[in-house]
Every structure is written in C-alpha cells, then in structure tokens.
Design a protein around this motif. Structure first.
Motif, mmCIF file in Angstrom:
data_model
loop_
_atom_site.group_PDB
_atom_site.id
_atom_site.type_symbol
_atom_site.label_atom_id
_atom_site.label_comp_id
_atom_site.label_asym_id
_atom_site.label_seq_id
_atom_site.Cartn_x
_atom_site.Cartn_y
_atom_site.Cartn_z
ATOM 1 N N ALA A 1 65.804 100.054 66.710
ATOM 2 C CA ALA A 1 65.179 99.000 65.900
ATOM 3 C C ALA A 1 63.823 99.453 65.357
ATOM 4 C CB ALA A 1 64.999 97.738 66.746
ATOM 5 N N PHE A 2 63.278 100.527 65.945
ATOM 6 C CA PHE A 2 61.878 100.912 65.684
ATOM 7 C C PHE A 2 61.826 102.288 65.041
ATOM 8 C CE2 PHE A 2 57.570 102.143 67.567
ATOM 9 C CZ PHE A 2 56.850 101.328 66.716
ATOM 10 N N SER A 3 61.769 102.296 63.704
ATOM 11 C CA SER A 3 61.697 103.564 62.975
ATOM 12 C C SER A 3 61.211 103.288 61.566
ATOM 13 C CB SER A 3 63.082 104.214 62.918
ATOM 14 O OG SER A 3 63.041 105.458 62.224
ATOM 15 N N PHE A 4 61.035 104.385 60.814
ATOM 16 C CA PHE A 4 60.802 104.252 59.381
ATOM 17 C C PHE A 4 62.094 103.752 58.738
ATOM 18 C CE2 PHE A 4 60.853 106.316 55.103
ATOM 19 C CZ PHE A 4 59.898 105.488 54.537
ATOM 20 N N ILE A 5 61.965 102.973 57.698
ATOM 21 C CA ILE A 5 63.101 102.236 57.139
ATOM 22 C C ILE A 5 64.263 103.117 56.677
ATOM 23 C CG2 ILE A 5 62.320 102.085 54.720
ATOM 24 C CD1 ILE A 5 63.796 99.220 56.883
ATOM 25 N N SER B 1 46.421 104.686 61.467
ATOM 26 C CA SER B 1 47.597 104.230 60.737
ATOM 27 C C SER B 1 48.580 103.582 61.712
ATOM 28 C CB SER B 1 48.233 105.437 60.057
ATOM 29 O OG SER B 1 49.217 105.022 59.160
ATOM 30 N N VAL B 2 49.341 102.614 61.229
ATOM 31 C CA VAL B 2 50.308 101.920 62.087
ATOM 32 C C VAL B 2 51.725 102.300 61.684
ATOM 33 C CG1 VAL B 2 51.253 99.680 62.752
ATOM 34 C CG2 VAL B 2 48.771 99.998 62.596
ATOM 35 N N HIS B 3 52.409 102.983 62.582
ATOM 36 C CA HIS B 3 53.817 103.330 62.377
ATOM 37 C C HIS B 3 54.628 102.658 63.467
ATOM 38 C CE1 HIS B 3 51.347 106.895 61.284
ATOM 39 N NE2 HIS B 3 52.045 106.822 60.180
ATOM 40 N N ALA C 1 55.996 97.015 70.492
ATOM 41 C CA ALA C 1 55.452 98.291 69.985
ATOM 42 C C ALA C 1 54.922 98.101 68.565
ATOM 43 C CB ALA C 1 56.528 99.380 70.016
ATOM 44 N N SER C 2 55.688 97.408 67.726
ATOM 45 C CA SER C 2 55.249 97.227 66.334
ATOM 46 C C SER C 2 53.942 96.442 66.248
ATOM 47 C CB SER C 2 56.343 96.545 65.508
ATOM 48 O OG SER C 2 56.441 95.173 65.850
#
Ligand code: PLP
Length: 378
Positions: free
Chosen positions: A89-93, A316-318, A346-347
């Motif tokens: 669920a947690f990644s770059f799009i 930066s927020v990734h 995490a996000s």
C-alpha cells in the motif's frame, strides 16, 4: 539568529557528482553526437552488458523509465483484465499505476512498520485464484523480504516482479537487488541512486524467453522491423542516456560505499536522541541498503520540516498518502475495508533527510545538530 544557515544544501547533490565525472560524461556525450546512432546505439548494448555484470543477472534490458520497467514485465507475463496483482500500500504511485495500465487489479497489502516494506504474512491472506503476481517494492533502498515472498510465490504458482526503482546496488545475503526474483524493474530517474539526466529504467531477468519477449515489447511488439506480432510500446532508453549512465556506473561502487558512510554518520549522530515518536531507519539482518532515502519517523512532522527549512535544510516526504487512498485509485477499489494501518501511519510520520554520496561531513554535521535541536523543541 540564523547566521549559521547553509543556504544551498541540496536534497540530492547532482552538481558535485557531475563535476567529479564531467570529463567522462562530456566525452561520452560528444561521442554519441558524433556517431549519430541516437536510438539503439552501441552505448545501449554496452550499458546493458555492464548492468547485467554489475547486478549479476544474466539479462538486463534498458527502457524509457522505471514505470515502463514495471509495465513491460507485466505485459510479457500476459497479466491483464481479471487478474490480481498483490503489492504494497506504501510506495510511489507508479507501482499501482502500472498494474492498472495493463488492466489488472492491484490488491494492496500492509507493510512491516520497521522496514516499510510489504509484510509477507499479510500477502498470503490476500492470495486468491485470480492472483497472478506479487510486486514487492524495495522501498528507500532496502530490498523487500524476498525469501518469504519467493517462497509464497512458489507455493501458489505466482510470479514475482521486484520494484527495484529505489534499490539499485542494494544487497541481500550478498546478492544484488534485481537478481533475487524472476523479474525486476529499476529506475534511472535523476534522483534515484543511479540517475540519468532524464528518465530511464532497466529490467532484469534470468529467463531468456522473457528477455526476448520484453525486448520485442519495448520495440512496438516487433520481432523484426515493421513486423508486429504483439502489442508493444515505444519503451527504449536513448543512447545519450546510456552514455551518461555508463560514466555514472563507473563511479557507482564508490558512491554506494559513500551512501553507507552517510547513513552511518546520521545513525551515530542521532544515537543519543531519545524522543517519543522519533525513530531512525532500521536495516534488517543480511541487508545492505542503497539508501535512496534516509527516512526518519517523527511526530509533528510539518513543524519539524518548517523549522529545518528555516536553517536551509530541505526535507521530503515519501509518501504523504498511501496508494489505495489516492483519489483515482480509491475509486477503483473493490474491497476498501482492508487494513493498511501501518502504511497509513508511515505516510503520516515519515520524513527524509538530504542523502547524497557527495554530502560533505561538515554539512551533514550541521544537519545532524539542527535536527537534534529541532526534535528537542517539538
Ligand atoms: C521512481 C519510482 C518508480 C517509477 O520510476 P520512473 O523512472 O519515475 O518511471 C516506480 N516505483 C518506485 C518505488 C519508485 O520510487
């Protein structure tokens, strides 16, 4: 008050890197301009050979972006409408985007909150008769829990495509990212550990048939010129970018070691910092991260970022939102009730500090000092 401000700390320092490589890069660019083979030139073949040697994987195929490096393998596996692909669920799009682009359905799984990577225990619960593949992401440079994922794939007859966009050079038990699953796709976006001067990517596989198929897909689905046996795309990487990447790859082993040193300096600098909600990144046993990002956890994140910015320190927020909650992606969900609580937390709490092989120790010490100061005040 702010006389100590370093006005120009870059989040990723590509200028110093260019200065160090200038002669090699400029020479290689001019060679391409002179020979004129801008598409599929000799540098493409040379770079693919070097990539395959570096990663230790029999076949390396360059492509136009990390996004194509995920989509082309899915096309080669024939993944499409009606199929499910399990991912984090947690990644770059781009990880979820490519699953949708081939017409399949992403099934999002929660993360291990310590490594930020997909939790294999949660994967097995989501496997159905429609599942075709697992796409684990080696986030922030640390390879996903690949032994457990490969074991699940074997048990259920699934294919694994590692999203190694952030983990080029990372190792697990001595083997490199890209060489740990059937297929893997990495990115040469400029800010990635190995970056081009534009978009780029590469696919790795140990399977010769898949390699040949993916090469055809990359060239509009043609096995020879103007003869199209399948649906493909224009997914090539420019000769110029391969020339630049050849120069950069020469320096990469040194840069990889520098990244370890920078991460260690941060770890040591923050070792005495005890504050509720504050945590430094954790690397699991047997792993060496490519340190695409040095990612902290912090409460009151926006305040933390604002105060560091006042000292000229960029953060930066990734990534600020999990993929299944992005507006378009949320609208496609078939089972919106899944539990992604670790990913969501995490996000809300991650923040990355400047990370570059060329980050000077004095600049880094300034960053460490200010982070400690700001965290104490939060
Ligand atoms: C950057 C990235 C991609 C996409 O790569 P592009 O080269 O930008 O297309 C895919 N997945 C992850 C995890 C990334 O960080």
């Amino acid at each position: 008050m702010h006389q100590e401000v370093f006005v120009n700390i870059p989040f990723v320092d590509l200028k110093t890197q260019y200065q160090a490589l200038k002669k090699n890069i400029d020479d290689r660019i001019h060679k391409v301009l002179d020979h004129g083979a801008y598409i599929n030139g000799p540098e493409v073949v040379e770079f693919e050979k070097k990539l395959s040697e570096f990663v230790g994987c029999p076949y390396a195929l360059t492509c136009a972006s990390g996004t194509d490096a995920l989509m082309i393998p899915m096309m080669a596996l024939g993944i499409g409408p009606g199929d499910e692909v399990i991912t984090t669920a947690f990644s770059f799009i781009a990880t979820a985007e490519t699953i949708h682009l081939v017409g399949a359905t992403p099934v999002y799984v929660d993360i291990n909150p310590v490594t930020f990577n997909i939790d294999p225990k949660e994967i097995e619960k989501r496997i159905t008769s429609k599942t075709k593949a697992i796409v684990p992401v080696s986030l922030f440079g640390q390879i996903a829990d690949i032994d457990a994922i490969n074991a699940l794939a074997k048990k259920h007859g699934l294919n694994v495509i590692e999203d190694s966009a952030q983990s080029f050079g990372a190792t697990y038990k001595g083997k490199k990212s890209g060489n740990l699953s059937l297929l893997s796709g990495t990115s040469f976006f400029p800010a990635k550990p190995l970056g081009a001067y534009g978009d780029g990517g590469a696919i790795f596989t140990s399977d010769e048939k898949l390699f040949t198929l993916m090469k055809e897909i990359r060239e509009h689905g043609s096995e020879k010129r103007y003869y199209h046996t399948r649906l493909g795309l224009n997914g090539r990487l420019d000769t110029l970018q391969c020339a630049i990447l050849l120069a950069k790859l020469d320096r990469y082993p040194w840069e990889f070691q520098q990244r370890q040193k920078v991460a260690q300096r941060y770890d040591q600098g923050f070792s005495g910092l005890k504050k509720a909600g504050f945590a430094t990144p954790q690397i699991a046993a047997g792993h060496q991260s490519a340190w695409a990002q040095y990612t902290l956890r912090i409460q009151k994140r926006s305040e933390f970022q604002k105060q560091l910015q006042e000292f000229g320190i960029p953060t930066s927020v990734h990534y600020p939102m999990i993929m299944p909650e992005q507006p378009w992606y949320k609208a496609q969900l078939k089972s919106p009730s899944s539990d992604w609580s670790h990913a969501r937390l995490a996000s809300e709490t991650v923040v990355s500090l400047p990370m570059s092989p060329d980050l000077a120790a004095s600049t880094q010490d300034f960053i460490i000092e200010k982070v400690i100061k700001v965290v104490h005040q939060l």
